[in-house]
Design a protein around this motif. Structure first.
Motif, PDB file in Angstrom:
ATOM      1  N   ALA A 195       0.883  -1.336   0.014  1.00  7.45           N
ATOM      2  CA  ALA A 195       0.028  -0.131  -0.206  1.00  7.45           C
ATOM      3  C   ALA A 195       0.704   1.215   0.147  1.00  7.45           C
ATOM      4  CB  ALA A 195      -0.972   0.205   1.221  1.00  7.45           C
ATOM      5  N   ASP A 196       2.328   1.143  -0.093  1.00  5.22           N
ATOM      6  CA  ASP A 196       3.060   2.442  -0.175  1.00  5.22           C
ATOM      7  C   ASP A 196       4.241   2.060  -1.098  1.00  5.22           C
ATOM      8  OD1 ASP A 196       3.199   5.035   0.285  1.00  5.22           O
ATOM      9  OD2 ASP A 196       4.293   4.700   2.242  1.00  5.22           O
ATOM     10  N   LEU A 197       4.201   1.491  -2.291  1.00  2.26           N
ATOM     11  CA  LEU A 197       5.251   1.198  -3.045  1.00  2.26           C
ATOM     12  C   LEU A 197       5.652   2.467  -3.889  1.00  2.26           C
ATOM     13  CD1 LEU A 197       4.038  -2.321  -4.443  1.00  2.26           C
ATOM     14  CD2 LEU A 197       5.809  -1.739  -2.656  1.00  2.26           C
ATOM     15  N   GLN A 198       6.552   3.040  -3.174  1.00  6.64           N
ATOM     16  CA  GLN A 198       6.869   4.562  -3.624  1.00  6.64           C
ATOM     17  C   GLN A 198       8.496   4.407  -3.483  1.00  6.64           C
ATOM     18  OE1 GLN A 198       5.519   8.224  -2.510  1.00  6.64           O
ATOM     19  NE2 GLN A 198       3.701   7.460  -1.288  1.00  6.64           N
ATOM     20  N   PRO A 199       9.162   5.341  -4.437  1.00  6.84           N
ATOM     21  CA  PRO A 199      10.619   5.165  -4.274  1.00  6.84           C
ATOM     22  C   PRO A 199      11.338   5.056  -3.023  1.00  6.84           C
ATOM     23  CG  PRO A 199       9.739   6.887  -5.885  1.00  6.84           C
ATOM     24  CD  PRO A 199       8.766   6.506  -4.990  1.00  6.84           C
ATOM     25  N   GLY A 200      10.964   5.829  -2.145  1.00  3.55           N
ATOM     26  CA  GLY A 200      11.338   5.756  -0.641  1.00  3.55           C
ATOM     27  C   GLY A 200      11.348   4.256  -0.068  1.00  3.55           C
ATOM     28  N   ASN A 201      10.343   3.651  -0.491  1.00  8.15           N
ATOM     29  CA  ASN A 201      10.192   2.436  -0.005  1.00  8.15           C
ATOM     30  C   ASN A 201      10.805   1.169  -0.570  1.00  8.15           C
ATOM     31  OD1 ASN A 201       9.086   3.643   2.128  1.00  8.15           O
ATOM     32  ND2 ASN A 201       7.055   3.443   1.411  1.00  8.15           N
ATOM     33  N   LEU A 202      11.645   1.328  -1.722  1.00 10.03           N
ATOM     34  CA  LEU A 202      12.275   0.380  -2.393  1.00 10.03           C
ATOM     35  C   LEU A 202      13.665   0.545  -2.531  1.00 10.03           C
ATOM     36  CD1 LEU A 202      10.069   0.454  -5.667  1.00 10.03           C
ATOM     37  CD2 LEU A 202       9.643  -0.708  -3.777  1.00 10.03           C
ATOM     38  N   LEU A 203      14.528  -0.621  -2.508  1.00  2.38           N
ATOM     39  CA  LEU A 203      16.034  -0.403  -2.548  1.00  2.38           C
ATOM     40  C   LEU A 203      16.458  -1.233  -3.754  1.00  2.38           C
ATOM     41  CD1 LEU A 203      16.959  -1.040   1.272  1.00  2.38           C
ATOM     42  CD2 LEU A 203      16.761   1.040  -0.189  1.00  2.38           C
ATOM     43  N   LEU A 204      17.383  -0.612  -4.588  1.00  2.00           N
ATOM     44  CA  LEU A 204      18.093  -1.470  -5.468  1.00  2.00           C
ATOM     45  C   LEU A 204      19.552  -1.469  -5.304  1.00  2.00           C
ATOM     46  CD1 LEU A 204      16.452   0.990  -8.556  1.00  2.00           C
ATOM     47  CD2 LEU A 204      15.637  -0.890  -7.347  1.00  2.00           C
ATOM     48  N   SER A 205      19.871  -2.650  -5.980  1.00  2.00           N
ATOM     49  CA  SER A 205      21.405  -2.994  -5.959  1.00  2.00           C
ATOM     50  C   SER A 205      21.830  -3.334  -7.153  1.00  2.00           C
ATOM     51  CB  SER A 205      21.732  -4.077  -4.775  1.00  2.00           C
ATOM     52  OG  SER A 205      23.283  -4.292  -4.632  1.00  2.00           O
ATOM     53  N   GLY A 206      22.744  -2.638  -7.953  1.00  2.00           N
ATOM     54  CA  GLY A 206      23.004  -2.909  -9.378  1.00  2.00           C
ATOM     55  C   GLY A 206      21.986  -2.631 -10.291  1.00  2.00           C
ATOM     56  N   GLY A 207      20.964  -1.650  -9.950  1.00  2.00           N
ATOM     57  CA  GLY A 207      20.078  -1.705 -10.608  1.00  2.00           C
ATOM     58  C   GLY A 207      18.742  -2.680 -10.572  1.00  2.00           C
TER      59      GLY A 207
END
Length: 297
Positions: A195-207
């Motif tokens: 319910a809050d899949l925004q950029p600040g709640n996702l982490l990327l590693s190597g894209g």
């Protein structure tokens, strides 16, 4: 740390060190460093190399974190990427009024809207996460913070539109919102949603997607709510990839776009003079939704 809300207590590194020293003396000698985050519900300080302290900014976030503590350990084994792991809970002290917590540190960077390095792979990974979460048994699950039908957000959304007149194209946004309200409501049993899949709640590693964090809005609701990530994070040319991997019907897609618009309007109205990172993301989302609406008109 700067404050964002009127009822927010003052939180700084000195406070965090005192809290850790008194309640977790085994970690008292570790470094404490502020985490540069766009988060609006919690303040975070990295503790040593492997942990992070998370302190709610407002009382409403305290109960949501307690929900995380109950449900995330049960959901995590069924999810395709790591999620937060709580290592300890702190008590109110040193003038700080609420419970707080220490979590395992997860490496990664937030995606930057408009500059996602591998958008196709991210679209697929996000669809896999959403599908896995929605497929988990819902027995005993609590309702999501964002589990209501769109029509119940109408008054607040129109208040935000009124506050943004002259800031965005409110006539186009109002028309897009009205179109979302016309979509049929979800009538099947609710499913698990972040319910809050925004950029600040996702982490990327190597894209690549490496973790999903901040499950404060977690609960049962309309699966369309988690479609907001299509406008919050993904560029337009891979939205079909994300959609095809799930796939939602036309009504759910329309509701998801409406959810993204409603949330972004409220965020821009509230944060445009308080948190430029949040405001920038909200403007981007509104622009993406309106561009979608123009393409399908």
């Amino acid at each position: 740390m700067s404050t964002l809300h009127a009822d927010e207590p003052r939180i700084d590194a000195v406070l965090v060190r005192r809290l850790i020293g008194a309640q977790f003396p085994q970690w008292a000698g570790l470094s404490v460093e502020a985490v540069d985050s766009a988060g609006t519900s919690n303040v975070m300080y990295r503790l040593g190399d492997d942990m992070v302290v998370r302190l709610p900014r407002q009382p409403g976030s305290v109960d949501e974190e307690a929900k995380e503590d109950v449900w995330l350990p049960r959901l995590a084994p069924s999810l395709p990427v790591p999620v937060p792991v709580r290592l300890g809970e702190g008590a109110p002290a040193e003038g700080y009024p609420w419970r707080w917590a220490v979590y395992r540190w997860i490496e990664g960077e937030n995606p930057v809207v408009g500059r996602v390095p591998e958008p196709g792979a991210l679209a697929t990974a996000l669809a896999e996460f959403v599908a896995a979460l929605q497929g988990i048994d819902t027995a005993g699950g609590p309702p999501s913070y964002r589990g209501e039908p769109l029509k119940e957000r109408d008054a607040e959304t129109r208040d935000a539109l009124a506050a943004l007149r002259g800031v965005i194209d409110t006539d186009a946004a109002a028309a897009a919102w009205q179109a979302a309200l016309r979509a049929p409501e979800w009538s099947d049993p609710p499913v698990w949603i972040h319910a809050d899949l925004q950029p600040g709640n996702l982490l990327l590693s190597g894209g690549r997607l490496s973790a999903v964090i901040d499950f404060e809005c977690l609960g049962l609701g309309d699966p369309a709510v988690d479609l907001i990530v299509a406008w919050y994070v993904l560029p337009a040319d891979v939205r079909d990839t994300f959609r095809a991997a799930l796939p939602p019907d036309d009504a759910a897609w329309a509701r998801g776009r409406g959810w993204a618009l409603s949330i972004a309007l409220m965020e821009l109205s509230y944060y445009r003079d308080r948190n430029q990172r949040m405001a920038t993301v909200a403007r981007h989302v509104i622009g993406e939704v309106l561009a979608d609406a123009a393409r399908t008109a």
